[in-house]
Design a protein around this motif. Structure first.
Motif, PDB file in Angstrom:
ATOM      1  N   PRO A 288       0.813  -1.225   0.000  1.00  0.00           N
ATOM      2  CA  PRO A 288       0.000   0.000   0.000  1.00  0.00           C
ATOM      3  C   PRO A 288       0.843   1.269   0.000  1.00  0.00           C
ATOM      4  O   PRO A 288       0.349   2.337  -0.367  1.00  0.00           O
ATOM      5  CB  PRO A 288      -0.805  -0.117   1.307  1.00  0.00           C
ATOM      6  N   GLY A 289       2.111   1.171   0.392  1.00  0.00           N
ATOM      7  CA  GLY A 289       2.959   2.357   0.402  1.00  0.00           C
ATOM      8  C   GLY A 289       3.162   2.951  -0.976  1.00  0.00           C
ATOM      9  O   GLY A 289       3.428   4.152  -1.095  1.00  0.00           O
ATOM     10  N   LEU A 290       3.036   2.123  -2.016  1.00  0.00           N
ATOM     11  CA  LEU A 290       3.200   2.634  -3.384  1.00  0.00           C
ATOM     12  C   LEU A 290       2.120   3.641  -3.752  1.00  0.00           C
ATOM     13  O   LEU A 290       2.296   4.430  -4.688  1.00  0.00           O
ATOM     14  CB  LEU A 290       3.178   1.469  -4.377  1.00  0.00           C
ATOM     15  N   LEU A 291       0.994   3.607  -3.037  1.00  0.00           N
ATOM     16  CA  LEU A 291      -0.129   4.491  -3.348  1.00  0.00           C
ATOM     17  C   LEU A 291      -0.082   5.800  -2.571  1.00  0.00           C
ATOM     18  O   LEU A 291      -0.943   6.653  -2.739  1.00  0.00           O
ATOM     19  CB  LEU A 291      -1.456   3.770  -3.047  1.00  0.00           C
ATOM     20  N   LEU A 292       0.914   5.932  -1.716  1.00  0.00           N
ATOM     21  CA  LEU A 292       1.024   7.164  -0.926  1.00  0.00           C
ATOM     22  C   LEU A 292       1.730   8.246  -1.738  1.00  0.00           C
ATOM     23  O   LEU A 292       2.762   7.994  -2.361  1.00  0.00           O
ATOM     24  CB  LEU A 292       1.815   6.914   0.363  1.00  0.00           C
ATOM     25  N   GLY A 293       1.183   9.444  -1.686  1.00  0.00           N
ATOM     26  CA  GLY A 293       1.889  10.577  -2.265  1.00  0.00           C
ATOM     27  C   GLY A 293       2.981  11.022  -1.312  1.00  0.00           C
ATOM     28  O   GLY A 293       2.978  10.683  -0.126  1.00  0.00           O
ATOM     29  N   THR A 294       3.926  11.779  -1.819  1.00  0.00           N
ATOM     30  CA  THR A 294       5.005  12.282  -0.981  1.00  0.00           C
ATOM     31  C   THR A 294       4.827  13.772  -0.778  1.00  0.00           C
ATOM     32  O   THR A 294       4.859  14.535  -1.743  1.00  0.00           O
ATOM     33  CB  THR A 294       6.372  12.027  -1.642  1.00  0.00           C
ATOM     34  N   PRO A 295       4.596  14.204   0.489  1.00  0.00           N
ATOM     35  CA  PRO A 295       4.474  15.650   0.730  1.00  0.00           C
ATOM     36  C   PRO A 295       5.742  16.369   0.294  1.00  0.00           C
ATOM     37  O   PRO A 295       6.854  15.897   0.555  1.00  0.00           O
ATOM     38  CB  PRO A 295       4.299  15.736   2.257  1.00  0.00           C
ATOM     39  N   LYS A 296       5.575  17.497  -0.363  1.00  0.00           N
ATOM     40  CA  LYS A 296       6.731  18.244  -0.827  1.00  0.00           C
ATOM     41  C   LYS A 296       7.365  18.971   0.342  1.00  0.00           C
ATOM     42  O   LYS A 296       6.717  19.746   1.032  1.00  0.00           O
ATOM     43  CB  LYS A 296       6.312  19.255  -1.903  1.00  0.00           C
ATOM     44  N   ARG A 297       8.642  18.666   0.576  1.00  0.00           N
ATOM     45  CA  ARG A 297       9.341  19.302   1.683  1.00  0.00           C
ATOM     46  C   ARG A 297       9.688  20.732   1.343  1.00  0.00           C
ATOM     47  O   ARG A 297      10.062  21.067   0.225  1.00  0.00           O
ATOM     48  CB  ARG A 297      10.640  18.553   2.007  1.00  0.00           C
ATOM     49  N   GLN A 298       9.528  21.599   2.346  1.00  0.00           N
ATOM     50  CA  GLN A 298       9.938  22.977   2.180  1.00  0.00           C
ATOM     51  C   GLN A 298      11.447  23.057   2.380  1.00  0.00           C
ATOM     52  O   GLN A 298      11.960  22.676   3.435  1.00  0.00           O
ATOM     53  CB  GLN A 298       9.231  23.873   3.194  1.00  0.00           C
ATOM     54  N   ARG A 299      12.182  23.507   1.393  1.00  0.00           N
ATOM     55  CA  ARG A 299      13.634  23.581   1.491  1.00  0.00           C
ATOM     56  C   ARG A 299      14.027  25.012   1.835  1.00  0.00           C
ATOM     57  O   ARG A 299      14.117  25.887   0.981  1.00  0.00           O
ATOM     58  CB  ARG A 299      14.286  23.144   0.172  1.00  0.00           C
ATOM     59  N   ASP A 300      14.175  25.277   3.122  1.00  0.00           N
ATOM     60  CA  ASP A 300      14.573  26.606   3.558  1.00  0.00           C
ATOM     61  C   ASP A 300      16.041  26.830   3.210  1.00  0.00           C
ATOM     62  O   ASP A 300      16.867  25.930   3.309  1.00  0.00           O
ATOM     63  CB  ASP A 300      14.382  26.765   5.066  1.00  0.00           C
ATOM     64  N   LEU A 301      16.352  28.068   2.850  1.00  0.00           N
ATOM     65  CA  LEU A 301      17.731  28.393   2.556  1.00  0.00           C
ATOM     66  C   LEU A 301      18.531  28.352   3.849  1.00  0.00           C
ATOM     67  O   LEU A 301      18.166  28.999   4.830  1.00  0.00           O
ATOM     68  CB  LEU A 301      17.822  29.790   1.925  1.00  0.00           C
ATOM     69  N   PRO A 302      19.604  27.586   3.900  1.00  0.00           N
ATOM     70  CA  PRO A 302      20.374  27.481   5.137  1.00  0.00           C
ATOM     71  C   PRO A 302      21.163  28.748   5.424  1.00  0.00           C
ATOM     72  O   PRO A 302      21.553  29.475   4.516  1.00  0.00           O
ATOM     73  CB  PRO A 302      21.329  26.316   4.855  1.00  0.00           C
ATOM     74  N   GLY A 303      21.391  29.009   6.711  1.00  0.00           N
ATOM     75  CA  GLY A 303      22.235  30.124   7.087  1.00  0.00           C
ATOM     76  C   GLY A 303      23.687  29.794   6.794  1.00  0.00           C
ATOM     77  O   GLY A 303      24.122  28.658   6.960  1.00  0.00           O
ATOM     78  N   VAL A 304      24.438  30.772   6.340  1.00  0.00           N
ATOM     79  CA  VAL A 304      25.847  30.553   6.020  1.00  0.00           C
ATOM     80  C   VAL A 304      26.662  31.744   6.497  1.00  0.00           C
ATOM     81  O   VAL A 304      26.146  32.848   6.687  1.00  0.00           O
ATOM     82  CB  VAL A 304      26.083  30.352   4.507  1.00  0.00           C
ATOM     83  N   LEU A 305      27.950  31.501   6.684  1.00  0.00           N
ATOM     84  CA  LEU A 305      28.887  32.583   6.940  1.00  0.00           C
ATOM     85  C   LEU A 305      29.255  33.253   5.626  1.00  0.00           C
ATOM     86  O   LEU A 305      29.257  32.618   4.575  1.00  0.00           O
ATOM     87  CB  LEU A 305      30.173  32.030   7.570  1.00  0.00           C
ATOM     88  N   THR A 306      29.576  34.542   5.688  1.00  0.00           N
ATOM     89  CA  THR A 306      30.232  35.156   4.539  1.00  0.00           C
ATOM     90  C   THR A 306      31.684  34.672   4.527  1.00  0.00           C
ATOM     91  O   THR A 306      32.195  34.154   5.526  1.00  0.00           O
ATOM     92  CB  THR A 306      30.209  36.682   4.632  1.00  0.00           C
ATOM     93  N   GLN A 307      32.356  34.863   3.411  1.00  0.00           N
ATOM     94  CA  GLN A 307      33.754  34.457   3.349  1.00  0.00           C
ATOM     95  C   GLN A 307      34.600  35.267   4.331  1.00  0.00           C
ATOM     96  O   GLN A 307      35.538  34.738   4.948  1.00  0.00           O
ATOM     97  CB  GLN A 307      34.276  34.604   1.922  1.00  0.00           C
ATOM     98  N   ASP A 308      34.253  36.540   4.530  1.00  0.00           N
ATOM     99  CA  ASP A 308      34.972  37.363   5.499  1.00  0.00           C
ATOM    100  C   ASP A 308      34.723  36.862   6.923  1.00  0.00           C
ATOM    101  O   ASP A 308      35.641  36.846   7.752  1.00  0.00           O
ATOM    102  CB  ASP A 308      34.551  38.826   5.378  1.00  0.00           C
ATOM    103  N   ASP A 309      33.477  36.453   7.210  1.00  0.00           N
ATOM    104  CA  ASP A 309      33.164  35.907   8.533  1.00  0.00           C
ATOM    105  C   ASP A 309      33.979  34.653   8.813  1.00  0.00           C
ATOM    106  O   ASP A 309      34.511  34.462   9.914  1.00  0.00           O
ATOM    107  CB  ASP A 309      31.676  35.559   8.637  1.00  0.00           C
ATOM    108  N   ALA A 310      34.062  33.773   7.805  1.00  0.00           N
ATOM    109  CA  ALA A 310      34.807  32.526   7.974  1.00  0.00           C
ATOM    110  C   ALA A 310      36.284  32.813   8.241  1.00  0.00           C
ATOM    111  O   ALA A 310      36.906  32.195   9.117  1.00  0.00           O
ATOM    112  CB  ALA A 310      34.649  31.655   6.734  1.00  0.00           C
ATOM    113  N   THR A 311      36.847  33.771   7.510  1.00  0.00           N
ATOM    114  CA  THR A 311      38.252  34.132   7.707  1.00  0.00           C
ATOM    115  C   THR A 311      38.469  34.693   9.103  1.00  0.00           C
ATOM    116  O   THR A 311      39.430  34.322   9.800  1.00  0.00           O
ATOM    117  CB  THR A 311      38.689  35.164   6.661  1.00  0.00           C
TER     118      THR A 311
END
Length: 303
Positions: free
Chosen positions: A98-121
């Motif tokens: 029965p799992g073949l009949l299940l739809g897959t909810p679309k995951r919300q892909r939030d933009l991840p937080g990142v350092l700037t290159q200056d922050d990383a340095t």
């Protein structure tokens, strides 16, 4: 006493551990999801694997939605149910899957937080490295940012996994997949300093071949590594608080900003699907748009 459905979940857990080699995190999540499914099924009078059908699965997922579960949680629980029913079907405990009949909810892909290159340095060049723990912490952050490895992969590294001459590290990733990742010169120097002047001070009979050690000499645990990253970032003013995963996001984003192609970034990060890596193209695009808005004379929208 457990019912037959709960026994089937336990058997599925053994299958995931022995044959699929899933990560401990995925195993806990799937078994937790399926325990919730068993409880829901029992409340509706279903205790046998053969009685699972698509109506019950859809009703269970609908209840999760009504309880306010996130789209990411719903997607994972759908995936757990599908993997479980596929396992039952292959074991001959279900006539149809029965799992073949299940739809897959679309995951919300939030933009991840990142350092700037200056922050990383600024983070890596101003860190206090006094004492064995200071040397270790710098090496941990340099390797996380310099290679983009997952925190679990970092903690699983052994001393021999790092090839200083070739400037590469052998990483055991998800599903037991091994990959070779390039390491930059700053990370190599930081690891060499740690091995020369830091690790010997902490090593004991519990250390084994582990590259990174905790304060008591055992292999560094991912929880401790997360604490190190949060603590070290907090010491730097005006830098966003990030987890080790945030350093991984930063590494991927900066690689793309520097001109790396998507396939190369996929191989470095160990993504099974290019679709996962494509998230970082959106991160870079957002950063470029922000720069454009701030720097271009026609970049701002008239109010």
């Amino acid at each position: 006493m457990t019912n037959a459905l709960e026994d089937a979940v336990a058997d599925f857990g053994r299958h995931l551990r022995a044959e699929r080699a899933v990560s401990p995190h995925t195993l806990r999540a799937y078994l937790g999801d399926l325990a919730d499914l068993c409880a829901y099924a029992a409340a509706t009078g279903v205790a046998e694997p053969a009685d699972l059908d698509v109506s019950l699965l859809r009703a269970w997922l609908a209840r999760q939605h009504a309880l306010g579960r996130s789209r990411a949680t719903l997607a994972r629980r759908t995936a757990a149910a599908r993997a479980f029913t596929r396992h039952l079907y292959r074991r001959g405990l279900l006539q149809d899957d029965p799992g073949l009949l299940l739809g897959t909810p679309k995951r919300q892909r939030d933009l991840p937080g990142v350092l700037t290159q200056d922050d990383a340095t600024r983070l890596l060049d101003t860190m206090d490295t006094q004492g064995p723990l200071g040397l270790r912490d710098l090496a941990v952050l340099e390797v996380l940012y310099g290679t983009g490895v997952r925190v679990s992969e970092l903690c699983g590294l052994d001393v021999d996994d790092m090839d200083m001459g070739r400037r590469t590290v052998r990483v055991l990733g998800k599903g037991g997949r091994e990959r070779i990742v390039p390491v930059g010169e700053p990370a190599v120097r930081a690891v060499q300093d740690w091995l020369r002047a830091g690790r010997p001070s902490l090593a004991n009979e519990d250390s084994g071949p582990a590259l990174f050690l905790g304060a008591r000499g055992g292999r560094l645990h991912p929880t401790s590594a997360r604490r190190i990253v949060h603590g070290r970032i907090s010491e730097v003013g005006e830098v966003p608080d990030l987890s080790p995963h945030g350093l991984r996001h930063s590494a991927a984003t900066h690689l793309l900003e520097g001109g790396a192609d998507l396939r190369s970034v996929q191989e470095i990060l160990g993504h099974a699907s290019l679709q996962t890596t494509q998230l970082y193209t959106h991160v870079s695009a957002e950063r470029l748009k922000q720069v454009h808005r701030q720097a271009h004379p026609r970049g701002t929208r008239f109010e």
